[in-house]
Scaffold this motif. Structure first.
Motif, mmCIF file in Angstrom:
data_model
loop_
_atom_site.group_PDB
_atom_site.id
_atom_site.type_symbol
_atom_site.label_atom_id
_atom_site.label_comp_id
_atom_site.label_asym_id
_atom_site.label_seq_id
_atom_site.Cartn_x
_atom_site.Cartn_y
_atom_site.Cartn_z
ATOM 1 N N ALA A 77 -5.536 17.705 10.486
ATOM 2 C CA ALA A 77 -4.911 17.120 9.308
ATOM 3 C C ALA A 77 -5.511 16.981 8.254
ATOM 4 N N THR A 78 -5.111 17.556 7.203
ATOM 5 C CA THR A 78 -5.738 17.240 5.830
ATOM 6 C C THR A 78 -5.005 16.486 4.856
ATOM 7 N N PRO A 79 -5.573 15.347 4.419
ATOM 8 C CA PRO A 79 -5.064 14.205 3.604
ATOM 9 C C PRO A 79 -4.515 14.861 2.383
ATOM 10 N N VAL A 80 -3.224 14.673 1.956
ATOM 11 C CA VAL A 80 -2.537 14.939 0.609
ATOM 12 C C VAL A 80 -2.995 13.982 -0.491
ATOM 13 N N VAL A 81 -4.021 14.496 -1.426
ATOM 14 C CA VAL A 81 -4.570 13.394 -2.372
ATOM 15 C C VAL A 81 -3.580 13.278 -3.639
ATOM 16 N N ALA A 82 -2.712 14.001 -3.558
ATOM 17 C CA ALA A 82 -1.733 13.831 -5.017
ATOM 18 C C ALA A 82 -0.516 14.953 -4.740
ATOM 19 N N GLY A 83 0.560 14.701 -5.235
ATOM 20 C CA GLY A 83 1.621 15.494 -5.043
ATOM 21 C C GLY A 83 2.804 14.961 -6.003
ATOM 22 N N SER A 84 3.842 15.428 -6.077
ATOM 23 C CA SER A 84 4.893 14.939 -6.986
ATOM 24 C C SER A 84 5.600 13.838 -6.304
ATOM 25 N N ALA A 85 5.823 12.927 -6.974
ATOM 26 C CA ALA A 85 6.535 11.595 -6.355
ATOM 27 C C ALA A 85 7.878 11.961 -5.878
ATOM 28 N N GLU A 86 8.660 13.054 -6.262
ATOM 29 C CA GLU A 86 10.008 13.331 -5.799
ATOM 30 C C GLU A 86 9.712 14.083 -4.234
ATOM 31 N N TYR A 87 8.705 15.074 -4.362
ATOM 32 C CA TYR A 87 8.470 15.687 -3.109
ATOM 33 C C TYR A 87 8.154 14.799 -1.918
ATOM 34 N N LEU A 88 7.118 13.780 -2.526
ATOM 35 C CA LEU A 88 6.376 12.985 -1.382
ATOM 36 C C LEU A 88 7.695 11.981 -0.844
ATOM 37 N N GLY A 89 8.469 11.644 -1.752
ATOM 38 C CA GLY A 89 9.457 10.642 -1.393
ATOM 39 C C GLY A 89 10.548 11.366 -0.267
ATOM 40 N N TRP A 90 10.750 12.642 -0.707
ATOM 41 C CA TRP A 90 11.553 13.194 0.237
ATOM 42 C C TRP A 90 10.939 13.603 1.588
ATOM 43 N N MET A 124 0.792 -1.213 -0.099
ATOM 44 C CA MET A 124 -0.017 -0.107 -0.281
ATOM 45 C C MET A 124 0.891 1.175 0.072
ATOM 46 N N ALA A 125 0.532 2.239 -0.719
ATOM 47 C CA ALA A 125 1.219 3.250 -0.756
ATOM 48 C C ALA A 125 1.370 4.262 0.454
ATOM 49 N N GLN A 126 2.235 4.941 0.609
ATOM 50 C CA GLN A 126 2.642 5.839 2.028
ATOM 51 C C GLN A 126 1.505 6.907 2.005
ATOM 52 N N ALA A 127 0.688 7.112 2.996
ATOM 53 C CA ALA A 127 -0.542 8.243 2.923
ATOM 54 C C ALA A 127 0.404 9.683 3.525
ATOM 55 N N TYR A 128 0.171 10.826 3.021
ATOM 56 C CA TYR A 128 0.630 12.090 3.613
ATOM 57 C C TYR A 128 -0.481 12.957 4.082
ATOM 58 N N VAL A 129 -0.169 13.844 4.969
ATOM 59 C CA VAL A 129 -0.995 14.720 5.653
ATOM 60 C C VAL A 129 -0.302 16.064 5.628
ATOM 61 N N VAL A 153 0.926 27.434 11.380
ATOM 62 C CA VAL A 153 2.055 26.662 11.233
ATOM 63 C C VAL A 153 1.578 25.381 10.378
ATOM 64 N N MET A 154 2.102 25.272 8.952
ATOM 65 C CA MET A 154 1.683 24.120 8.154
ATOM 66 C C MET A 154 2.659 22.946 8.172
ATOM 67 N N PHE A 155 2.472 21.916 8.692
ATOM 68 C CA PHE A 155 3.688 20.945 8.734
ATOM 69 C C PHE A 155 3.288 19.796 7.462
ATOM 70 N N LYS A 156 4.383 19.239 7.013
ATOM 71 C CA LYS A 156 4.398 18.458 5.633
ATOM 72 C C LYS A 156 4.796 17.083 6.446
ATOM 73 N N THR A 157 4.033 16.075 6.495
ATOM 74 C CA THR A 157 4.436 14.864 7.058
ATOM 75 C C THR A 157 3.428 13.639 6.500
ATOM 76 N N THR A 158 4.005 12.373 7.124
ATOM 77 C CA THR A 158 3.143 11.223 6.662
ATOM 78 C C THR A 158 1.958 11.031 7.686
ATOM 79 N N ALA A 159 1.091 10.323 7.456
ATOM 80 C CA ALA A 159 -0.190 9.878 8.149
ATOM 81 C C ALA A 159 0.362 9.249 9.300
ATOM 82 N N ASP A 160 1.555 8.371 9.206
ATOM 83 C CA ASP A 160 2.112 7.372 10.244
ATOM 84 C C ASP A 160 2.493 8.404 11.267
ATOM 85 N N ARG A 161 3.249 9.467 10.943
ATOM 86 C CA ARG A 161 3.893 10.532 12.120
ATOM 87 C C ARG A 161 2.728 11.228 12.661
#
Length: 119
Positions: A87-100, A1-6, A58-66
């Motif tokens: 927490a607002t789910p990220v429904v799409a983003g660049s693969a490079e940024y989300l990988g970072w 399953m793909a990593q979830a981001y918020v 403050v806007m934090f970029k993180t994974t749902a797991d954190r």
């Protein structure tokens, strides 16, 4: 399953506190990035009355797991009795940024102060 981001947001009435929350979250790898925006004008109900205040977001970029650990840090360090933690789910983003984001929010296997230096 793909990593979830918020994207997690909170607000505070002092820029310095917003900056401290941002720095703490990034230092503890609970967020890959934290942005401080403001001032913003907030209008809200508090204790039966409408309040208006100048705040900093403050806007934090993180994974749902954190998220839970990040929410705990915000609650622990925040000056508000009931801080905003959304927490607002990220429904799409660049693969490079989300990988970072994923790379930067990996919990370190060993704490820096536990590292043994070998000569």
């Amino acid at each position: 399953m793909a990593q979830a981001y918020v994207q997690v947001t909170t607000t505070t009435d002092e820029r310095a506190e917003a900056a401290e929350l941002a720095a703490s979250a990034v230092a503890e790898r609970l967020a890959a990035c934290a942005q401080v925006l403001g001032p913003i004008a907030s209008t809200y109900w508090w204790e039966g009355e409408i309040e208006t205040a100048e705040e900093w977001m403050v806007m934090f970029k993180t994974t749902a797991d954190r998220f839970e650990e990040l929410a705990g840090l915000i609650n622990e360090q925040h000056s508000y009795e009931t801080p905003e933690i959304i927490a607002t789910p990220v429904v799409a983003g660049s693969a490079e940024y989300l990988g970072w984001v994923s790379e930067q929010t990996v919990e370190p296997a060993v704490e820096e102060d536990e590292l043994e230096i070998i000569d």
